[in-house]
Structure formats: C-alpha cells, structure tokens
Scaffold this active site. Structure first.
Site, PDB file in Angstrom:
ATOM      1  N   ASP A   1       0.736  -1.123  -0.021  1.00 44.23           N
ATOM      2  CA  ASP A   1      -0.001  -0.053   0.096  1.00 44.23           C
ATOM      3  C   ASP A   1       0.815   1.122  -0.138  1.00 44.23           C
ATOM      4  O   ASP A   1       2.123   1.271   0.431  1.00 44.23           O
ATOM      5  CB  ASP A   1      -0.969  -0.077   1.296  1.00 44.23           C
ATOM      6  CG  ASP A   1      -2.115   0.888   1.131  1.00 44.23           C
ATOM      7  OD1 ASP A   1      -1.924   1.796  -0.018  1.00 44.23           O
ATOM      8  OD2 ASP A   1      -3.028   0.730   1.638  1.00 44.23           O
TER       9      ASP A   1
HETATM   10  C1  BGC Z   1      -4.984   3.455  -0.003  1.00 46.16           C
HETATM   11  C2  BGC Z   1      -5.043   2.220  -1.024  1.00 46.16           C
HETATM   12  C3  BGC Z   1      -4.872   2.948  -2.497  1.00 46.16           C
HETATM   13  C4  BGC Z   1      -3.454   3.867  -2.301  1.00 46.16           C
HETATM   14  C5  BGC Z   1      -3.160   4.609  -3.717  1.00 46.16           C
HETATM   15  C6  BGC Z   1      -3.814   4.187  -0.019  1.00 46.16           C
HETATM   16  O1  BGC Z   1      -4.150   5.082   0.894  1.00 46.16           O
HETATM   17  O2  BGC Z   1      -5.015   2.540   1.230  1.00 46.16           O
HETATM   18  O3  BGC Z   1      -6.534   1.460  -1.276  1.00 46.16           O
HETATM   19  O4  BGC Z   1      -4.919   1.998  -3.583  1.00 46.16           O
HETATM   20  O5  BGC Z   1      -3.822   4.684  -1.446  1.00 46.16           O
HETATM   21  O6  BGC Z   1      -4.010   5.697  -3.633  1.00 46.16           O
END
Ligand code: BGC
Length: 833
Positions: free
Chosen positions: A243
């Site tokens: 993530d």
């Molecule tokens: C989220 C993810 C997301 C990523 C990119 C993170 O803060 O938890 O689900 O894909 O950001 O935007």
C-alpha cells in the site's frame, strides 16, 4: 415455465501454466544488473514505473480503483466513469452483472492508459463504524469472495490486472498505518483470509496489495502470510505491491514476499537494497523472484515486448464509438440492481394517480455517488436525484426543498458556480507562482477541488511551487449570505471584490491521516452578502504548508444562502403536504464516510432524522431513500411505509432512482451487510488500545453475532424486496448442492436471491451459529416457477483446525436453512457429512 438461473457456476479457475512465459522472462531478468533490477522494484513516481528497454518493459501504470479508474490525474480534467460503490455492487448478489462492471472498468483502464486497477477492496465489514466500509463488499466472506472473483474476472478477461487489496486485516481506519490486529488462526482463515483465498482460487488475480497494518505483531509488508499463505499454501503467482508508503524496511521487506514498493521515487529499497544484497543480507535470488513477478504481471497486461502471456484479448476492449453509451447504460442498470427495498406497504412503485412529488433532503439536489479517499473519481456528469426524477417521472410535477443541512462544511465550487475572470465561460483560473515570485504557469479548471501529486500546472515539480492564486467570478442566484472560502493545509487569503474577507493558516487536525489532510482539509470561510443577480470577484491565494510529501490539495469552496434547519424543515413539510407523494433523500457526508478515519456515530448527521419524521407525519405516501455507503440508524423505520437503501450508487443515481420509483425497473438488491437497530448496534472494539486491536469476537461478526446473541437488527443480512412476491419450496439434495423450487407468486417478472445457510448443532468445534453456505439469483416470470440450484462446495462445511493447520470436515449432521435472508428460516434440511 422456464427461468434463468444467474449463478454462473462455482468452478475454480485452473492455475495457468507459466513455464514457457517464465523461462522467457527469466532470461530478461538475467540480462539486468543488480541496480537495474532493484530500480524496477520501487515506483518511479506515484503511479508508474519507468520503462526498462533491456527487459522489453514499457512504462507501466497503476491506478485506483474500485469505483472507477482514476488515471494519473486526480481531477475533472480527465473524467472517469463512476460505477456504484462496492457495498452497492455486492448488494446485487449478481456475479454476471459484476463481471460486466469489471469489463467496463477494463475498457476505462485502457482508455486512460492504466495497466493495473488497484481494486477490488475485499476486507470485511467487521464493524459498521469502519470509515471505508463503503469500499468493501460485505460482512460475509463467501459473498465478498464471489463478488470479488467476478470483478477480477471481468477485468482480467479483458487484459487489465486487478490488484486485490488490502492483504489482510485492514478492517478499520483508526491507526491503520500501525495498528496491530490480533486475530486467532481459525478466525483469520475462516473470515479475513477466506475472500482472498476464494478470489485466488476462482479468478487468479495478477496482483495483490499488502496492507498498512500489522497482523499478530508484524506489519503486512513484512508478514510471513505473504510467502507462507498467499504464495505458499495458495500458490499465487501474482505480484505483491505495498500500500502507498507501507514499505518500512530494506531487509525485512526485501526478504519477505513483498515485490514492489509504492510509490516512488524515494523509499526504503533503492540503493539501500542494492547494498543489502551486496552485503549478503538479502539474497539476490529474492530480488530476481520479485523482478520475475513484476515482469509476469506486466506481460499479462501486454506491457512486455516479444513475449505472449496469452492473456490479451484479440479485439480492443475500449471502443470510443460506444463507450459513453455503455457507461451510461451499465451504471444505470447496476445502481438499480443494488438498491435494497427494505419495506414497502403499497407506496412503490408510485401509483398512476400520483401527479406531484415533493423531493426533499440534503442529498436530493446533490446526491453522493461515491465515498471519500483514494476511491474518489471525477465523473464527467452525474444525474442527481431531483434531476433524475424531473426527467424520469413523466407527467408528474417534481418540486424540491432542502429540508435540512447535513453539514457545515462548504463543498468545493461545482461546475458552473464560478466563471472565469474574463466572464467568457464557466471555470476558475489557477496561477502557479514559483518560490522566486515568477509565474510558472496558469490553468483553467471547471470545479473547485484540486489534488496534485508530484507536479503542478504544466509539469512543474511541486518542490518549486511558492503559492497558487485562484480567480473566478460568482453570480448570485439568490439573496443572502454566500459562504466563500478555501480549504488546504497552509496559509490562505480570501479576497472578494478586492476586500480581504478571510486570512489564516490552516493546520491538520491532530492525528489526522494523510488521506484526511488532502480529501477533507480544514477550511477558511467568510460569509458575504449578495443580492440575486449580483456578482462577486473571488480571489484566493494559497501557500502550501509543507512540501515534504510531493502532494498538494486545495479547494475553492462556495455555498449558496440557506435557512435555519427549522425554516428548512417547515418548508419541506409544506411541500410534502401539498404533494401526492414525497421522496426524502437523506444520507452521510464526506466527514462521516471516507478512507482515513472511522465513524464516531451511526446516526444520520445533522437533523436529518427530524426531517424524516416531520415529512412522514405530513404525508404518509413517503419514500425514504438512504444515500450512504454503510449502515446508518433509522429510528423512524417503524413509521415509514417505504424505505429504499440506495448506497453510493454511481453517476446514474437519479436516473436509476426514477426507474425504480416509477416501476420501470424493480429494485434488485439484498443486504450485503447487517444494518443495526438503534440500541442494538453490534460493533466490536476497533479503536486500538496501546496500538493493538484484539479481534475478541472471533468468528461472530455481523449476522453471525446477531444470531449468537439473539439481537434483532433493523435490516437483516440478505433481506430485500422487489416488486413481486416469492414462495420457496422445500430444498432437495442434488449432486453438489440443493435444488429449491422458486415460485413468483406475483404479477410482475422479477429476480430473487435464494440463500442457503448452514449450522452445526452440537459441534465439537468453535463455530458461528449459522453461516452463509451458498446462494443463487434466479429470474422468474410472473406466475412462473423455476428450480434453483444452490451449489454447496465441500469448503462450506469445513472449519479451520488450528492444530492440524488445515480445513477439515467434522463428520456428522449439519442443518441447512434455505430462505430469503439470514433471519428467514423458511425451510430446513438435515445434511449428513
Ligand atoms: C489506500 C489504497 C490505495 C492507495 C493509492 C492508499 O492510501 O489505502 O487503497 O490504492 O492509497 O491511492
């Protein structure tokens, strides 16, 4: 009579044979130096990896997900189709529809140059207060797994990769970056890992995302669950990416099953990982394995020259000529398919003699089509409820009144609110000024919400930005106090007609998550009195507070005058009283449902409950429409004759609402999650204590907990009405499941979800009181009947034996319940194992 059984058949997808592909890709890996290999393992920027010509890899792009495909720009300059949010999608219980939505998102991905969609999100609704509940499908692992597999299949059959997230245990937002979620082995396998295992077995995702949180003491980007369970037990050949900013170490993450650290260019790998390999602290073979997985993923999406992974469709999946019509039709169909009609005593469909409808409530003029956070996309257009009903209820007079305000936050200026300083067209002019005071570039934008990542304006690195000036002219459409201002983290000065009306430095709320800081930044607002038809020149200067992260979020906010809540409720009541029927559209706000924070209450924000009660008293012919992605309390439920849960239904919200209220289409949804009654909220502890969340409720979340503790929810899991009536016959054991005769006893064609639950009285092992074992959706013509077959795979009977580290079947007698919800034991059947 015949019927269409919509269950596409529960067949695992054989693991693809990658021997030839891998041999070719291994040669590419071998041709790269250590530094070249390691370079590929961290993003080049927020959303992409630069090409590696030596490996035949072109530039590679990933993007959120899951309610649309955002693309590399996060604003209205590059709009995206906005499908219903995941709770709405799951409420359809319709895998065929979900597969078609996946295919639509594949076409969107291709249109926007995206190779990997960061979706679906398949964490469970462990608690209704989870801020990101709307972005996950369900509280049930089987429904989640089956819907997710259909979504992944729709994407990947069209050559675009899914990135199934967040592996695993990211079930709340509170302290999500660090929380240690302590989950016993049986619970982990039977609940939280189960949807991931299902999607791996039935759809073979090409990538996964490792979550921010810890599980049982180890952060997920370093957790053994990656190598031991996902890639080990289940044999996944996918790439695992972190993530965003979740990679926290060079060695521990380097030695774990994490393959790609996102985003970049900085991160704990890069030169530090090269050094760790050279020093023998991370084996080079581990790096090679990660690069192989990256190239395998890229090859599957058609991004590696000269290799054929056999995964690219022969015809293009995006057709410019038909795309727009396809988006409109499918988002409209999907919204209605997810609407759950909770109760209806003769109000819907609206009767022929209804000639006037009062449409009231804060979400009527401007509905919420999606929730906050990284899932946000900017659709090219939205059909809001009032607009949809005006267009869709032929011959009916539709009138609107606000009802109450659900928030004091001022929204970003919408399209058409401001026009450019030269008055020629709608929009806002942005000027980017460098630290040296030189104008870097200017830009014209349609709305007031902006997020920049890495660069602003025309490719100016954020690091050289000094401040931004936004200019636009407001033309008042009513008399009174307009609220005008800006949002962001930094210093703000707001000037109206040359006079400064607000100036301050805005700082994040203590403890705010990074997403909150850019999705819902603090505001500086001034009230400015304007007369109808008058104009005001607005100029806002914004200096970002910190550029440590290459991220800037800024909003220009404008709201028209409003009355007090008492005045607005009185006006809504008068309108409802003088109309044949009323539609009250209530819901949550961006402060309540978003990534980055959990909810502090399940009550509808503001005085919306008072509004609902007042309108119900004024006109019994009222439909209450709830526009939220997650459960809200409905203290007026007993007094309402018709209640429709619309979820966050995507860009065709209003058109779908008109379809369903008029009766052109039946509401197709069944509850994907339990909605609690006031006083009976089942919310396991999800706020970390000293950084730890103990999943003490074990296997009993949602309907399982209600069954264990004898709690009657407001709306049970699986429940939902259509416009016809059903009778289910006694189930009969058939090969691989049970057959049930389903009779449509009404006068309209319709679709129904037949649900099968299992229980095991007197079991020697820990189990829920009951659990969903299978379901199928059948379409049956009016007056007809059909035999629905509900598949019951062996896994439905099994439990995880923590001593044996395996799923096992406890021999003996199970009880199967077949009905129309978790609280409807229409028929039971003993089943021997
Ligand atoms: C989220 C993810 C997301 C990523 C990119 C993170 O803060 O938890 O689900 O894909 O950001 O935007």
């Amino acid at each position: 009579m015949t019927a269409e059984n919509l269950d596409p058949g529960v067949a695992p997808l054989p693991r693809p044979d990658t021997a030839t592909l891998d041999a070719a890709l291994r040669e590419r890996v071998a041709a790269l130096s250590l530094a070249e290999k390691v370079r590929l393992l961290t993003g080049t920027d927020f959303w992409s990896i630069d090409p590696e010509p030596k490996a035949g890899l072109r530039r590679y792009v990933v993007s959120d997900g899951p309610v649309g495909v955002r693309g590399e720009r996060w604003d209205d300059r590059d709009p995206s189709a906005n499908i219903p949010s995941p709770t709405a999608v799951a409420a359809s219980w319709d895998e065929d529809l979900v597969t078609r939505l996946g295919a639509l998102l594949a076409a969107e991905s291709r249109r926007k140059g995206v190779d990997v969609l960061l979706a679906p999100t398949i964490n469970l609704h462990r608690t209704p207060v989870g801020g990101r509940h709307f972005e996950c499908f369900s509280e049930d692992p089987l429904l989640t797994g089956r819907v997710a597999a259909a979504y992944v299949h729709g994407l990947q059959a069209n050559g675009v990769a899914a990135c199934v997230k967040h592996f695993v245990g990211n079930d709340q937002e509170a302290e999500r970056m660090t929380a240690d979620n302590r989950i016993d082995e049986q619970t982990l396998r039977e609940l939280y890992l189960a949807p991931f295992e299902h999607v791996e077995e039935f759809a073979r995702p090409w990538s996964y995302m490792a979550a921010y949180n810890q599980v049982n003491g180890t952060t997920m980007t370093e957790n053994d669950l990656l190598d031991d369970v996902l890639k080990g037990d289940w044999g996944s050949d996918a790439l695992v990416m972190s993530d965003w900013f979740a990679t926290r170490s060079t060695e521990a993450a380097g030695n774990a099953g994490l393959d790609l650290a996102m985003p970049g260019p900085v991160g704990p790998w890069g030169a530090a990982l090269v050094e760790a390999v050279e020093a023998g602290r991370v084996p080079e073979a581990k790096v090679d394995e990660k690069v192989l997985r990256l190239l395998r993923l890229a090859a599957r999406t058609g991004a590696v020259d000269g290799v054929d992974a056999g995964t690219q469709p022969s015809a293009p999946v995006f057709d410019a000529g038909t795309h727009e019509a396809r988006v409109e039709a499918l988002t409209r169909e999907a919204a209605a398919a997810g609407f759950v009609l909770v109760k209806n005593s003769g109000v819907l469909p609206l009767a022929q003699d209804v000639r006037s409808v009062a449409v009231v409530g804060p979400n009527a003029l401007r509905g919420r089509t999606l929730g906050g956070g990284s899932a946000t996309v900017f659709p090219a257009s939205v059909v809001h409820p009032v607009e949809g009903l005006l267009a869709g209820l032929a011959g009916v007079e539709v009138r609107h009144s606000l009802g109450v305000s659900s928030t004091d936050r001022v929204p970003p200026a919408d399209i058409g609110t401001l026009h450019l300083p030269d008055a020629s067209e709608d929009g806002i002019e942005l000027t980017f000024v460098g630290r040296d005071g030189q104008v870097l570039s200017t830009e014209r934008r349609r709305t007031g919400a902006y997020t920049w990542m890495g660069v602003v304006g025309e490719d100016t690195p954020i690091s050289s930005l000094g401040h931004i000036v936004a200019r636009g002219t407001l033309t008042a459409t009513s008399n009174g106090a307009y609220r005008i201002g800006a949002s962001g983290i930094g210093s703000v000065s707001v000037t109206v007609d040359g006079e400064q009306v607000a100036a301050t430095t805005l700082v994040p709320r203590p403890g705010a998550d990074i997403v909150e800081s850019f999705m819902m930044p603090p505001q500086a607002i001034a009230e400015v009195a304007l007369g109808e038809g008058g104009t005001a020149d607005v100029e806002i200067r914004f200096t970002p507070g910190s550029l440590d992260q290459p991220l800037v979020a800024f909003q220009v906010n404008v709201a028209p005058p409003r009355g007090t809540d008492d005045e607005e409720i009185a006006a809504a009541v008068a309108l409802a009283r003088s109309s044949d029927a009323a539609v009250v559209v209530v819901g949550t706000t961006e402060e309540v449902e978003s990534e980055g924070y959990d909810r502090t209450s399940l009550a509808l924000p503001g005085r919306q409950d008072d509004l609902v009660r007042a309108v119900l008293a004024a006109n019994p012919n009222t439909v209450v429409v709830v526009n939220s992605g997650a459960p809200v309390l409905m203290p007026w439920l007993d007094d309402a004759r018709a209640v429709l849960l619309a979820w966050f239904p995507g860009q065709q919200m209003g058109a779908a609402l008109a379809d369903v209220l008029s009766g052109a289409v039946e509401p197709g949804g069944r509850m994907p999650t339990t909605w609690p009654a006031p006083g009976g909220v089942v919310a396991p502890e999800s706020d970390p204590v000293d950084g730890v969340v103990e999943y003490t409720e074990g296997l009993d979340i949602g309907y399982r907990r209600c069954a264990r503790d004898g709690i009657t929810p407001a709306v049970p899991f699986g429940h939902g009405l259509g416009y016809t009536t059903w009778e289910l016959g006694a189930p009969r054991e058939v090969d691989g499941g049970v057959a049930v005769r389903v009779t449509n006893t009404g006068t309209r064609d319709g679709a129904h979800v037949v649900q099968a639950y299992l229980s095991r009285p007197g079991s020697a092992v820990r189990r829920p009181v009951l659990w969903l074992a299978g379901f199928t959706k059948v379409r049956v013509p009016a007056g007809g009947s059909a035999e629905a077959v509900v598949a019951l795979p062996e896994r439905a009977f099994q439990h995880w034996d923590a001593a044996a580290h395996a799923f096992v079947t406890e021999p003996g007698e199970f009880t199967l319940t077949v009905g129309s919800s978790a609280a409807d034991p229409a028929h039971t059947l003993p089943l021997k194992k």
